[in-house]
Design an enzyme around this catalytic site. Sequence first.
Site, PDB file in Angstrom:
ATOM      1  N   MET A  19       0.811  -1.213   0.000  1.00  0.00           N
ATOM      2  CA  MET A  19       0.000   0.000   0.000  1.00  0.00           C
ATOM      3  C   MET A  19       0.847   1.266   0.000  1.00  0.00           C
ATOM      4  O   MET A  19       0.389   2.324  -0.418  1.00  0.00           O
ATOM      5  CB  MET A  19      -0.945  -0.002   1.201  1.00  0.00           C
ATOM      6  N   ASP A  38      12.009   3.714   3.792  1.00  0.00           N
ATOM      7  CA  ASP A  38      11.978   2.258   3.785  1.00  0.00           C
ATOM      8  C   ASP A  38      13.417   1.759   3.929  1.00  0.00           C
ATOM      9  O   ASP A  38      14.377   2.513   3.715  1.00  0.00           O
ATOM     10  CB  ASP A  38      11.377   1.761   2.464  1.00  0.00           C
ATOM     11  N   ASP A  61      14.981   2.774   9.084  1.00  0.00           N
ATOM     12  CA  ASP A  61      14.561   1.655   9.921  1.00  0.00           C
ATOM     13  C   ASP A  61      13.663   2.263  10.985  1.00  0.00           C
ATOM     14  O   ASP A  61      14.135   3.004  11.854  1.00  0.00           O
ATOM     15  CB  ASP A  61      15.783   0.983  10.549  1.00  0.00           C
ATOM     16  N   VAL A  62      12.361   1.992  10.919  1.00  0.00           N
ATOM     17  CA  VAL A  62      11.413   2.668  11.809  1.00  0.00           C
ATOM     18  C   VAL A  62      11.631   2.321  13.279  1.00  0.00           C
ATOM     19  O   VAL A  62      11.111   3.010  14.161  1.00  0.00           O
ATOM     20  CB  VAL A  62       9.949   2.369  11.421  1.00  0.00           C
ATOM     21  N   ASN A  88       2.840   3.691   7.734  1.00  0.00           N
ATOM     22  CA  ASN A  88       2.356   2.563   6.948  1.00  0.00           C
ATOM     23  C   ASN A  88       3.194   1.301   7.124  1.00  0.00           C
ATOM     24  O   ASN A  88       2.717   0.199   6.867  1.00  0.00           O
ATOM     25  CB  ASN A  88       2.340   2.974   5.469  1.00  0.00           C
ATOM     26  N   TYR A 153       0.530  -9.634  15.637  1.00  0.00           N
ATOM     27  CA  TYR A 153      -0.095  -8.684  14.722  1.00  0.00           C
ATOM     28  C   TYR A 153      -1.325  -8.053  15.368  1.00  0.00           C
ATOM     29  O   TYR A 153      -1.491  -6.819  15.341  1.00  0.00           O
ATOM     30  CB  TYR A 153      -0.473  -9.398  13.428  1.00  0.00           C
ATOM     31  N   THR A 188      -2.386  -7.031  -1.764  1.00  0.00           N
ATOM     32  CA  THR A 188      -0.952  -6.780  -1.673  1.00  0.00           C
ATOM     33  C   THR A 188      -0.258  -8.121  -1.440  1.00  0.00           C
ATOM     34  O   THR A 188      -0.916  -9.121  -1.105  1.00  0.00           O
ATOM     35  CB  THR A 188      -0.612  -5.844  -0.493  1.00  0.00           C
TER      36      THR A 188
END
Length: 245
Positions: A19, A38, A61-62, A88, A153, A188
């Site tokens: 997405m 990303d 790297d989040v 996201n 998750y 996706t």
Amino acid sequence: MSGRLAGKVALVTGGCGGMGVSHARAIAREGGRVLIADLDELGGAEVAAMLGDAVSYLRLDVTSTLQWAAVVAHIENTFGRLDVLVNNAGILDFAPIDEYEDAAWDRIIAINLTGAFKGIRAVTPLMTAAGSASIVNISSTAGLRGFARVAGYNASKFGLRGLTKSAAMELAPRGIRVNSIHPGNIQTPMIDGFFDSFPHVPMHRAGRPEEISELVVYLASDESSFATGAEFVIDGGETAGLPAE
């Protein structure tokens, strides 16, 4: 420059696939400048080239506080402002709860939940300076209901829903709106091979990424100026109930 997001600068995490690419394309189409963040450097360069001059790539790297700080500093030095953050980036894994390993739990919480928290924390000063800004957290229907074999998750997406509301309460006086989007099954790579059909969805299909992106654009734009702390469900009716058949 024209469009619903003309003059706005947006950061989209996980922008190299799924997405994220669609969100970046939609924001750029509406006149926004987009930075896709990303880990995939090759993919990031390819996506930025594909989407045009309004889109650029930054490695992020989040889960790293230091990298978040570097990205925000780059945005401030380059553009002087940040109007939109789309959290996201996310992963999905599966295991029975009694076999779910510590490392898997730590990784999914770090990316899906802590990464969004670190992003919100990092962008808040720059967004405050802008005077009006929007944070869009991509949660899931798994942030609204339970599913078997995806404990990490589920926990991360419920957590993101709660983080959204807390941040919305705190940041509203600074002119920063914070909302969550809760997609159902979307076409996706994340759901490839899961379903032959969608009997549990009243519309009997998966959503298209661009359908979610239209909602992202709305929340990023001034059209949603009175929306904060809200949950926007876009799932083909899945969470509304069971189809009659």
